[in-house]
Design a protein around this motif. Structure first.
Motif, PDB file in Angstrom:
ATOM      1  N   SER A 237      35.382  48.313  35.257  1.00  0.00           N
ATOM      2  CA  SER A 237      35.615  47.048  34.550  1.00  0.00           C
ATOM      3  C   SER A 237      34.699  45.954  35.082  1.00  0.00           C
ATOM      4  O   SER A 237      34.070  45.214  34.309  1.00  0.00           O
ATOM      5  N   VAL A 238      34.616  45.844  36.405  1.00  0.00           N
ATOM      6  CA  VAL A 238      33.753  44.834  37.010  1.00  0.00           C
ATOM      7  C   VAL A 238      32.288  45.178  36.773  1.00  0.00           C
ATOM      8  O   VAL A 238      31.470  44.305  36.456  1.00  0.00           O
ATOM      9  N   PHE A 239      31.936  46.452  36.911  1.00  0.00           N
ATOM     10  CA  PHE A 239      30.551  46.870  36.694  1.00  0.00           C
ATOM     11  C   PHE A 239      30.099  46.534  35.271  1.00  0.00           C
ATOM     12  O   PHE A 239      28.977  46.041  35.060  1.00  0.00           O
ATOM     13  N   ASN A 240      30.968  46.760  34.297  1.00  0.00           N
ATOM     14  CA  ASN A 240      30.601  46.457  32.910  1.00  0.00           C
ATOM     15  C   ASN A 240      30.415  44.960  32.689  1.00  0.00           C
ATOM     16  O   ASN A 240      29.547  44.539  31.920  1.00  0.00           O
ATOM     17  N   VAL A 241      31.234  44.150  33.374  1.00  0.00           N
ATOM     18  CA  VAL A 241      31.047  42.701  33.279  1.00  0.00           C
ATOM     19  C   VAL A 241      29.709  42.302  33.887  1.00  0.00           C
ATOM     20  O   VAL A 241      28.994  41.452  33.357  1.00  0.00           O
ATOM     21  N   ASP A 256      36.520  36.977  36.832  1.00  0.00           N
ATOM     22  CA  ASP A 256      37.855  36.691  37.377  1.00  0.00           C
ATOM     23  C   ASP A 256      38.917  37.656  36.869  1.00  0.00           C
ATOM     24  O   ASP A 256      39.664  38.252  37.640  1.00  0.00           O
ATOM     25  N   SER A 257      39.006  37.796  35.551  1.00  0.00           N
ATOM     26  CA  SER A 257      40.071  38.625  34.999  1.00  0.00           C
ATOM     27  C   SER A 257      39.895  40.080  35.394  1.00  0.00           C
ATOM     28  O   SER A 257      40.879  40.783  35.675  1.00  0.00           O
ATOM     29  N   LYS A 365      39.800  33.902  47.806  1.00  0.00           N
ATOM     30  CA  LYS A 365      40.030  32.746  46.937  1.00  0.00           C
ATOM     31  C   LYS A 365      38.746  32.427  46.192  1.00  0.00           C
ATOM     32  O   LYS A 365      37.684  32.289  46.789  1.00  0.00           O
ATOM     33  N   ARG A 366      38.839  32.313  44.896  1.00  0.00           N
ATOM     34  CA  ARG A 366      37.710  31.829  44.095  1.00  0.00           C
ATOM     35  C   ARG A 366      37.557  30.337  44.349  1.00  0.00           C
ATOM     36  O   ARG A 366      38.531  29.575  44.293  1.00  0.00           O
ATOM     37  N   PHE A 376      29.255  31.835  40.736  1.00  0.00           N
ATOM     38  CA  PHE A 376      30.492  32.493  41.157  1.00  0.00           C
ATOM     39  C   PHE A 376      30.589  32.349  42.673  1.00  0.00           C
ATOM     40  O   PHE A 376      29.782  32.923  43.420  1.00  0.00           O
ATOM     41  N   ALA A 377      31.558  31.548  43.122  1.00  0.00           N
ATOM     42  CA  ALA A 377      31.730  31.292  44.551  1.00  0.00           C
ATOM     43  C   ALA A 377      33.116  31.737  44.976  1.00  0.00           C
ATOM     44  O   ALA A 377      34.094  31.535  44.247  1.00  0.00           O
TER      45      ALA A 377
END
Length: 448
Positions: A237-241, A256-257, A365-366, A376-377
């Motif tokens: 999921s993260v890789f595709n994002v 995030d999601s 924590k984002r 993206f921090a």
């Protein structure tokens, strides 16, 4: 020895994490995985030839070596000249192209002596089309209405196994035990684990752990696999994002999601393997040479190394980098000469190993910025130890401020300079640039 309050808190948090997943070997928590494609790694394509690479990989900081299947490959319906690594002819033997069982044992022993852990790829869903089980135990296999063996998906060189047969399950567990007892491996990466019934894993994994507290990695992304006993699953999921961000169809906020979904849907204590490439993504989906190529690679690689509950993966050749598809069914040697990313990975792997804030027990924590669509921090922390990561996930220069970030004296591990960072600080990032700031710990700073 009396622990300081800070170290005591870190120890308590670590113990709490281990309690939530008692079967997780402690060595993987601040570890990493390096996937080894033996066939393509050297011109010889053997265990002995790869063994010569161990000192270099040790120096880079690789810890857990995942070897793609080391078993013989079926000849019937073979694809290409050498066949698919995942069309297994004999679970209990060594692929003679790679060497002998003694060569494998020597490689494992050498790796262990240097501090590596070793896991092997295991294909429990199907066998090759001429696996000796087909003649000896045809009832181990799934069949169609006409009684013919089934090839799953378009894998025409394989035959699907039938786990309704309890003798099959017992036979599979027995041969997996063999590799632990005979060669002292430290775990398994299980191919298409989600296609194998949960009941099998629920029986298999506890049996294997009676021999050794092994690490189990599932090629799958569903909570049931962790419930079945796997320590870690994939993060497609993260890789595709990541790929969508590079293409410009999504922005940084979309991470995030995908990341937070693991917290809400997976069992507490689950680990997740983050990656920018692997054998499938390289050979079939252009990973690392089209999906996250060139300057876009670094911020995503950094995310894989520092994300919560994460175990990072590096695939053979990424440290070079080798920027084309490696052929899957034929000999296609990876060319190593420049190691252009080696220093980058060495720094990240060292940070992952040494910093308590990158342990899965540490908090995440984002951090809000004034440009969250492009930057993206996030902040990993435990007690007063922290790692602050700031990634520019865009192809334009970004000048940002961190919002609500308490002033902290920090050390930049790449620029090797100390600075105070707060919500008033201005951070300037070139396209696809990144910053990694850690607490100003004198001992740790010396490591960089």
């Amino acid at each position: 020895m009396k622990l300081s309050p800070k170290r005591l808190l870190i120890s308590i948090l670590l113990l709490a994490f281990l309690k939530s997943n008692a079967q997780t070997p402690s060595w993987i928590l601040n570890g990493n995985i390096y996937e080894v494609n033996v066939r393509q790694y050297t011109p010889e394509g053997t265990f002995k030839a790869f063994e010569k690479q161990l000192p270099r990989l040790k120096q880079m900081g690789a810890q857990t070596l995942w070897f793609m299947p080391i078993n013989p490959i079926s000849k019937k319906d073979r694809k290409g000249s050498l066949g698919s690594y995942y069309a297994i002819a004999d679970y209990g033997a060594i692929n003679p192209e790679y060497g002998t069982l003694q060569d494998w044992k020597q490689l494992v022993n050498k790796a262990h002596s240097l501090g590596f852990k070793v896991i092997i790829d295991w294909v429990a869903n199907h066998t090759g089309a001429d696996n000796y089980w087909i003649e000896k135990h045809s009832d181990f296999y799934a069949k169609d209405s006409a009684g013919n063996l089934i090839a799953p998906f378009d894998w025409t060189d394989t035959r699907k196994l039938n786990y309704n047969n309890h003798e099959l399950a017992d036979s599979m567990i027995a041969v997996m035990k063999y590799w632990i007892t005979e060669t002292n491996i430290d775990g398994f990466r299980c191919d298409v684990a989600g296609e194998v019934p949960d009941a099998f894993w629920q029986k298999c994994i506890p049996e294997l752990r009676k021999l050794k507290n092994i690490f189990m990695l599932a090629e799958g992304e569903k909570p049931e696999l962790n419930k079945d006993g796997f320590n870690a699953t994939y993060t497609w999921s993260v890789f595709n994002v990541m790929k969508d961000i590079v293409k410009g169809t999504k922005d940084a906020n979309s991470l995030d999601s995908a990341i937070n979904n693991y917290d809400t849907t997976f069992p507490k204590g689950s680990l997740h393997m983050y990656f920018t490439s692997n054998h499938d993504e390289n050979s079939w989906n252009k990973a690392d040479y089209e999906t996250t190529p060139g300057i876009t690679h670094a911020p995503f690689a950094l995310l894989t190394q520092t994300m919560k509950s994460g175990v990072p993966l590096i695939y053979s050749g990424q440290e070079e980098p080798f920027l084309r598809a490696i052929r899957f069914f034929d000999k296609d040697t990876i060319s190593f000469s420049k190691y252009q990313r080696a220093a980058f990975y060495t720094t990240l792997l060292k940070l992952k190993k040494l910093h308590p804030a990158l342990n899965p027990a540490a908090a995440y924590k984002r951090i809000a910025t004034d440009n969250d669509k492009n930057v993206f921090a996030y902040y990993r922390y435990v007690a007063n130890r922290f790692v602050l990561v700031v990634l520019n996930l865009s192809n334009t220069k970004q000048v940002v401020h961190l919002k609500d970030f308490t002033a902290k004296t920090s050390f930049d591990i790449f620029k090797k300079e100390t600075k105070t960072v707060s919500s008033f600080s201005t951070l300037t990032l070139a396209p696809w640039d990144y910053k990694v700031l850690i607490d100003n710990d004198a001992t740790l700073k010396l490591q960089f």
